[in-house]
Motif scaffolding. Structure first.
Motif, PDB file in Angstrom:
ATOM      1  N   UNK A   1       8.700   0.538  -1.250  1.00 11.21           N
ATOM      2  CA  UNK A   1       8.110   1.155  -2.440  1.00 11.21           C
ATOM      3  C   UNK A   1       6.940   2.054  -2.027  1.00 11.21           C
ATOM      4  N   UNK A   2       7.190   3.057  -1.169  1.00 14.24           N
ATOM      5  CA  UNK A   2       6.089   3.885  -0.666  1.00 14.24           C
ATOM      6  C   UNK A   2       5.465   4.772  -1.725  1.00 14.24           C
ATOM      7  N   UNK A   3       6.168   4.994  -2.846  1.00  6.15           N
ATOM      8  CA  UNK A   3       5.659   5.873  -3.899  1.00  6.15           C
ATOM      9  C   UNK A   3       4.886   5.121  -4.978  1.00  6.15           C
ATOM     10  N   UNK A   4       4.761   3.813  -4.822  1.00  6.91           N
ATOM     11  CA  UNK A   4       3.977   3.028  -5.774  1.00  6.91           C
ATOM     12  C   UNK A   4       4.599   2.902  -7.142  1.00  6.91           C
ATOM     13  N   UNK A   5       5.918   2.783  -7.204  1.00  9.33           N
ATOM     14  CA  UNK A   5       6.582   2.628  -8.495  1.00  9.33           C
ATOM     15  C   UNK A   5       6.255   1.279  -9.123  1.00  9.33           C
ATOM     16  N   UNK A   6       6.149   1.220 -10.436  1.00 11.30           N
ATOM     17  CA  UNK A   6       6.006  -0.076 -11.106  1.00 11.30           C
ATOM     18  C   UNK A   6       7.217  -0.953 -10.821  1.00 11.30           C
ATOM     19  N   UNK A   7       7.030  -2.230 -10.817  1.00 12.56           N
ATOM     20  CA  UNK A   7       8.086  -3.163 -10.447  1.00 12.56           C
ATOM     21  C   UNK A   7       9.347  -2.964 -11.279  1.00 12.56           C
ATOM     22  N   UNK A   8       9.190  -2.682 -12.568  1.00 11.98           N
ATOM     23  CA  UNK A   8      10.363  -2.563 -13.440  1.00 11.98           C
ATOM     24  C   UNK A   8      11.199  -1.319 -13.143  1.00 11.98           C
TER      25      UNK A   8
ATOM     26  N   UNK B   1       2.904   5.508 -12.246  1.00  9.11           N
ATOM     27  CA  UNK B   1       2.779   5.069 -10.869  1.00  9.11           C
ATOM     28  C   UNK B   1       1.680   4.025 -10.754  1.00  9.11           C
ATOM     29  N   UNK B   2       1.996   2.932 -10.114  1.00  7.75           N
ATOM     30  CA  UNK B   2       0.975   1.903  -9.908  1.00  7.75           C
ATOM     31  C   UNK B   2       0.039   2.344  -8.809  1.00  7.75           C
TER      32      UNK B   2
END
Length: 210
Positions: A138-145, A208-209
């Motif tokens: 998850x290098x782009x910091x996507x939210x878990x969902x 983005x988280x």
């Protein structure tokens, strides 16, 4: 290199007190989030000075964008003779310095098609693999969902650019920065810092988280 780093940092507006070539530099008075300024700090620390360094820097940047100096000139909105004049003078004009931290990494990652010189069997790929492992893919910091639907697609889309950007980073690193460490993992850490700044723009409004 020292004088160039100070000039670049002044131009880029580097935030926070940090070290360039082992000497503390005065912070900008403008408060910003540290991650938002990671690119300006990194480029200030690695800014080229003199004909040899400027030539190598521009050559690496051109390769990251596709392999030709014509590509770099086109992205920057200048002519190839202009790039040649910068090499001869051994300096990139101040009016063009901010392009490198504000637009260059984004341009590299946005160029999603493999360039003719890309070799994803090994060149630049190892740091990217370390980056993926360190960020649990998850290098782009996507939210878990959003991970299940978007993570693989994003990695596939930006893999060529990430590999080219990794090579660019490695070409600018000084030996004393990573001696005693694993170069590929060190490069992955730099890429992660880049992505913390670039991800919101790359994801075009996706949450983005941080």
């Amino acid at each position: 290199m020292m004088k160039a780093a100070r000039t670049a940092c002044k131009t880029f507006g580097c935030a926070g007190l940090f070290t360039v070539m082992g000497h503390p530099q005065k912070a900008s008075a403008r408060p910003v989030a540290i991650n938002a300024n990671y690119l300006s700090i990194w480029f200030a620390q690695h800014w080229p000075e003199g004909e040899a360094e400027v030539t190598a820097f521009l050559s690496s940047a051109a390769k990251a964008l596709g392999g030709r100096e014509a590509d770099l000139a086109r992205y920057m909105g200048v002519s190839r003779p202009t790039l040649s004049s910068w090499k001869t003078r051994g300096a990139i004009p101040e009016s063009h310095t901010t392009w490198f931290f504000d637009e260059f990494p984004y341009a590299v990652l946005s160029n999603t098609a493999p360039a003719p010189g890309d070799d994803l069997r090994h060149a630049g790929l190892i740091p990217v693999l370390h980056l993926l492992k360190a960020t649990s893919f998850n290098p782009f910091g996507l939210p878990q969902e959003q991970l299940e639907d978007a993570a693989v697609e994003l990695i596939q889309r930006h893999l060529p650019g990430l590999a080219r950007l990794a090579l660019f980073v490695q070409h600018q690193l000084r030996f004393e920065e990573w001696v005693g460490q694993d170069l590929e993992r060190f490069t992955a850490e730099v890429l992660h810092g880049f992505l913390k700044v670039l991800s919101p723009r790359l994801l075009r409004g996706r949450a983005v988280s941080q």
